[in-house]
Design a protein around this motif. Structure first.
Motif, PDB file in Angstrom:
ATOM      1  N   GLU A 578     -40.799  49.034 -80.345  1.00 17.72           N
ATOM      2  CA  GLU A 578     -41.833  48.564 -81.383  1.00 17.72           C
ATOM      3  C   GLU A 578     -41.212  48.941 -82.664  1.00 17.72           C
ATOM      4  O   GLU A 578     -40.972  48.168 -83.695  1.00 17.72           O
ATOM      5  N   ASP A 579     -40.554  50.116 -82.662  1.00 19.58           N
ATOM      6  CA  ASP A 579     -39.744  50.495 -84.073  1.00 19.58           C
ATOM      7  C   ASP A 579     -38.620  49.636 -84.409  1.00 19.58           C
ATOM      8  O   ASP A 579     -38.471  49.366 -85.479  1.00 19.58           O
ATOM      9  N   HIS A 582     -39.905  46.371 -85.841  1.00 19.40           N
ATOM     10  CA  HIS A 582     -40.026  46.573 -87.164  1.00 19.40           C
ATOM     11  C   HIS A 582     -38.727  46.777 -88.087  1.00 19.40           C
ATOM     12  O   HIS A 582     -38.718  45.885 -89.087  1.00 19.40           O
ATOM     13  N   TYR A 668     -44.116  45.043 -95.696  1.00 17.95           N
ATOM     14  CA  TYR A 668     -44.407  46.318 -94.974  1.00 17.95           C
ATOM     15  C   TYR A 668     -44.895  47.380 -95.588  1.00 17.95           C
ATOM     16  O   TYR A 668     -45.054  47.350 -96.839  1.00 17.95           O
ATOM     17  N   HIS A 697     -44.466  41.743 -86.488  1.00 15.64           N
ATOM     18  CA  HIS A 697     -43.171  42.146 -85.992  1.00 15.64           C
ATOM     19  C   HIS A 697     -43.004  41.756 -84.460  1.00 15.64           C
ATOM     20  O   HIS A 697     -41.895  41.749 -83.961  1.00 15.64           O
ATOM     21  N   GLN A 714     -50.354  48.557 -90.743  1.00 16.17           N
ATOM     22  CA  GLN A 714     -50.209  49.759 -89.897  1.00 16.17           C
ATOM     23  C   GLN A 714     -49.310  50.662 -90.645  1.00 16.17           C
ATOM     24  O   GLN A 714     -48.447  50.047 -90.973  1.00 16.17           O
ATOM     25  N   PRO A 716     -46.223  53.496 -90.586  1.00 12.65           N
ATOM     26  CA  PRO A 716     -45.156  53.844 -89.480  1.00 12.65           C
ATOM     27  C   PRO A 716     -45.372  54.291 -88.467  1.00 12.65           C
ATOM     28  O   PRO A 716     -46.196  55.481 -88.163  1.00 12.65           O
ATOM     29  N   ARG A 717     -44.967  53.948 -87.190  1.00 11.45           N
ATOM     30  CA  ARG A 717     -45.362  54.562 -85.871  1.00 11.45           C
ATOM     31  C   ARG A 717     -44.835  55.649 -85.810  1.00 11.45           C
ATOM     32  O   ARG A 717     -45.209  56.560 -85.285  1.00 11.45           O
ATOM     33  N   SER A 718     -43.293  55.993 -86.133  1.00 13.52           N
ATOM     34  CA  SER A 718     -42.737  57.202 -85.981  1.00 13.52           C
ATOM     35  C   SER A 718     -42.348  57.773 -87.108  1.00 13.52           C
ATOM     36  O   SER A 718     -41.635  57.204 -87.906  1.00 13.52           O
ATOM     37  N   GLY A 732     -43.724  50.445 -91.226  1.00 11.75           N
ATOM     38  CA  GLY A 732     -44.899  49.822 -90.435  1.00 11.75           C
ATOM     39  C   GLY A 732     -45.531  48.847 -90.807  1.00 11.75           C
ATOM     40  O   GLY A 732     -45.458  48.204 -91.669  1.00 11.75           O
ATOM     41  N   THR A 734     -45.119  45.514 -90.518  1.00  6.47           N
ATOM     42  CA  THR A 734     -44.491  44.428 -90.746  1.00  6.47           C
ATOM     43  C   THR A 734     -44.937  43.128 -90.740  1.00  6.47           C
ATOM     44  O   THR A 734     -45.421  42.737 -89.491  1.00  6.47           O
TER      45      THR A 734
END
Length: 757
Positions: A578-579, A582, A668, A697, A714, A716-718, A732, A734
């Motif tokens: 997923e990262d 994006h 983003y 994304h 959303q 950033p996931r990380s 996040g 995107t």
């Protein structure tokens, strides 16, 4: 992801080598062509034919020809002689007849040739627009031109100084009389002339795309642009399937967005030849072709491992190539690296990193082992008429001598250039102490590489004068290797090497011994923008750095040869698919914004078609295909770049990338919580029929109508903590939009142009 309504491929040849500039107003002849005042450069997807060129506009099989027709107009000769695509843009109509003349419309001009005799020229397109049928019942054509950013017709004749200089230096350009005062609008200074519109953007002057406006105004009106003239022509191409840009449905719709069929907005369609990958051969021939087609990629960088040869043997050259089982209608870019034992290296590390013996000798000398190898290999892959080679293997016209030579320590990933002596020096001193007798210091290591590039250029030119040399890929290396302010020490050393060449005539004649620049950037998107921008500026200022006029000024490409997201265990940075999805969209947008021309995903197998990583790559290619490289209107809000953006800017980011007839916007989120954003898509012309697509994304997309929409982006996931800061290398939420250029996009809250961080 939440979206709600608020108010209710082609087998081609690359022809980039027609290279002659006018001197003293006299025409030069190159390969049978006359070149006046500008260098003829066809775009990468154009296909040269016997009497002209074909410009694909839909999946590579339909488009428009510009050609010389026996008993008809000689528009190709006129187009080619005056710089062709670099002046007038692609053809956007067929030839048609009216009032005793032949006409053909181009993006920037209208060609005309009388049936009674005489050569082609530019028709008074601006006069025809002004005096033509009204394009709207509510306002005049003059007003319509003003709405499009052009000055009021007929109030001239003063001409903006740089535009006047542009005309004076291009005697082949038929502007006609001045028809307006200069006007400053949309970041341009524009003048109207009887035949063309000219505009200055930044430091350059060009023809404005009035031909596209002409078509939009008068398409289907028989007296001005017959409907039949806008019907694309079909061109027979190779049978290989290329599907991604046409919007072929794949999979099942997910959530509020799903995959939709149909072409995206814009005049350019089909595969964008600027997207590639590394090691497309890795999945095997059939798997590699299907994978590249699924992502919309047209070329692959393959390796030629010189160190696996036991001795120079032309018959053994196919055995060292990673593309040996990948013989397909895809362009191959050749990477040459690692020194064999017979030339002073070895099969394994560290010997294979040694500079080859004989580099000090002329490239054609029998004891210059690298020169001999390069010349033989390039000759075996030289493209012949029809795209074949004498060896029957993949034709190659672009070569890279070595990879990432700026990585300075043998134990660092990617280290490829140094030699036994350099290894001994690093191990003894840690890389910072002086070199002892018999050891090679960092300056000497660089000088050996610069000489290797010079030898490669001479050998390539001897084997295939039309081939291009891409400078060995440079990266953003550890500060141990480069602690300079610009982090471009290896490149600055190269320009210093060029500046020190005593034979200045040979330096210029040989185009400074390289054509294009390649970069390897496995960094966060804002760092991609930072480094690409620096190299774009360096190429723009190359003449000053070298102390001689760059013969390829404005023509050198920046190729992001390895783009990818990698874990950094030392910082605690770990990423999933997923990262990567994006990152890929964000990094491609940042690269094009900063001035990149081509991008390769590293490596192909890291982007499986069935994964989120693959969907991110496919979406990046689909939505950013055919954006105009170095377009003066590309923008980023806020204009953040560099390392600090990953831990110091918290907010939304927007990047706009225009193309012919469309704009792609990438949005983003860099703040650490969800962000609600309202999009307002407004048509500039009520009579227009805009096309608007939105995707996330994961490649889930839908078509939109003009109106107001709300997105939830959303965070950033990380993220990870390092050096007392919270870092988000990848933003996040995107989303990417592609919409007709008759539509404007506004956001609420508005994204600032600048930010303090």
């Amino acid at each position: 992801m939440r979206v709600s309504r608020a108010d209710s491929l082609v087998d081609r040849r690359r022809f980039l080598w027609a290279s002659a500039l006018a001197a003293g107003g006299l025409a030069l002849t190159v390969d049978g062509r006359t070149v006046l005042g500008a260098q003829q450069t066809l775009p990468p997807n154009a296909i040269e034919t016997d009497h002209g060129a074909f410009f694909p506009s839909s999946s590579g099989t339909t488009g428009f020809h510009v050609r010389d027709i026996s008993g008809g107009p000689s528009f190709w000769s006129f187009y080619d002689a005056a710089g062709g695509h670099s002046w007038y843009g692609p053809p956007i109509s067929r030839v048609w007849e009216a009032a005793g003349s032949w006409y053909q419309l181009f993006a920037c001009a209208l060609f005309v040739q009388s049936r009674e005799g005489g050569g082609p020229g530019l028709a008074p397109m601006v006069e025809l627009i002004v005096g033509g049928p009204p394009v709207s019942s509510s306002f005049s054509n003059v007003t319509k031109l003003e709405f499009d950013g052009w000055p009021r017709y007929g109030s001239g004749p003063r001409v903006h100084g740089p535009i006047q200089t542009f005309i004076a230096n291009r005697s082949a350009l038929q502007t006609g009389a001045a028809r307006s005062e200069p006007r400053r609008a949309f970041g341009h200074v524009r003048n109207l002339f009887a035949n063309v519109g000219l505009e200055q953007a930044g430091g350059s002057v060009r023809l404005g795309v009035l031909g596209q406006r002409y078509r939009a105004y008068f398409e289907g009106t028989p007296s001005w642009l017959p409907a039949a003239a806008t019907m694309p022509e079909r061109f027979a191409v190779g049978a290989q399937t290329e599907s991604v840009a046409a919007g072929t449905p794949v999979g099942t719709p997910v959530g509020a967005l799903g995959r939709v069929s149909g072409d995206l907005a814009g005049l350019a369609e089909g595969l964008d030849r600027g997207f590639g990958c590394t090691l497309g051969s890795e999945p095997g021939r059939a798997g590699g072709v299907a994978h590249m087609n699924g992502l919309g990629l047209s070329w692959s960088r393959e390796q030629f491992l010189w160190n696996t040869l036991r001795g120079y043997d032309p018959q053994a050259l196919p055995t060292i190539a990673t593309d040996r089982n990948f013989r397909v209608a895809k362009e191959i870019v050749g990477l040459l690296q690692f020194t064999p034992a017979y030339a002073g290296g070895g099969l394994g590390a560290p010997a294979k990193y040694n500079p080859a013996h004989g580099l000090h000798l002329p490239a054609g000398h029998s004891q210059n082992h690298f020169g001999q190898f390069v010349r033989g290999l390039v000759a075996s892959r030289k493209p012949l008429p029809g795209g074949a080679t004498a060896s029957g293997l993949n034709p190659i016209s672009r070569w890279i001598p070595w990879n990432e030579p700026d990585i300075c320590r043998p134990r660092m990933p990617g280290y490829a250039w140094g030699g036994v002596a350099h290894t001994r020096w690093v191990n003894r001193t840690g890389g910072s102490g002086p070199a002892a007798y018999g050891e090679i210091d960092e300056a000497g290591r660089r000088q050996r590489l610069y000489r290797l590039v010079q030898v490669a250029f001479d050998a390539i030119a001897a084997a295939d004068p039309n081939a291009r040399l891409i400078f060995p890929s440079l990266s953003l290396v550890d500060t141990i290797c480069d602690n300079s302010d610009r982090r471009m020490a290896f490149w600055d050393g190269w320009t210093g090497f060029l500046a020190g060449q005593h034979n200045r005539e040979a330096l210029v004649r040989n185009s400074f011994y390289f054509h294009d620049v390649s970069l390897t950037l496995h960094k966060e998107p804002e760092r991609v923008a930072e480094i690409v921008s620096r190299y774009r500026t360096a190429l723009d200022n190359l003449s000053a750095a070298v102390g001689a006029q760059d013969p390829l000024a404005g023509q050198r490409k920046i190729i992001l040869m390895e783009l990818g997201l990698q874990d950094d265990p030392g910082l605690g940075a770990y990423f999933n698919d997923e990262d990567v999805a994006h990152f890929t969209i964000q990094a491609v947008a940042n690269a094009f914004y900063a001035g990149a021309d081509e991008i390769a995903f590293h490596k192909l197998v890291d982007y499986p078609l069935s994964s989120l990583a693959g969907e991110g790559a496919r979406t990046a290619v689909r939505y950013m295909s055919h954006v105009t490289r170095q377009h003066p209107d590309r923008r980023k809000w806020p204009d953040i770049s560099g390392e600090r953006a990953a831990n110091a800017y918290f907010g939304p980011v927007r990047i706009d990338l225009p193309g012919p007839g469309f704009v792609t916007s990438v949005i983003y989120n860099r703040q650490r919580q969800p962000l609600d954003l309202t999009l307002t898509l407004s048509p500039a012309d009520a009579a227009a029929d805009p096309v608007i697509h939105l995707a996330d994304h994961a490649g889930r997309e839908r078509t939109l109508e003009p109106g107001v929409y709300r997105l939830t982006l959303q965070p950033p996931r990380s993220t990870f903590n390092a050096y007392g800061k919270n870092w988000a290398w990848v933003g996040g939420g995107t989303h990417v939009l592609r919409y007709s250029d008759t539509v404007s996009l506004a956001t609420d809250p508005a994204i600032p142009e600048t930010a303090d961080y």
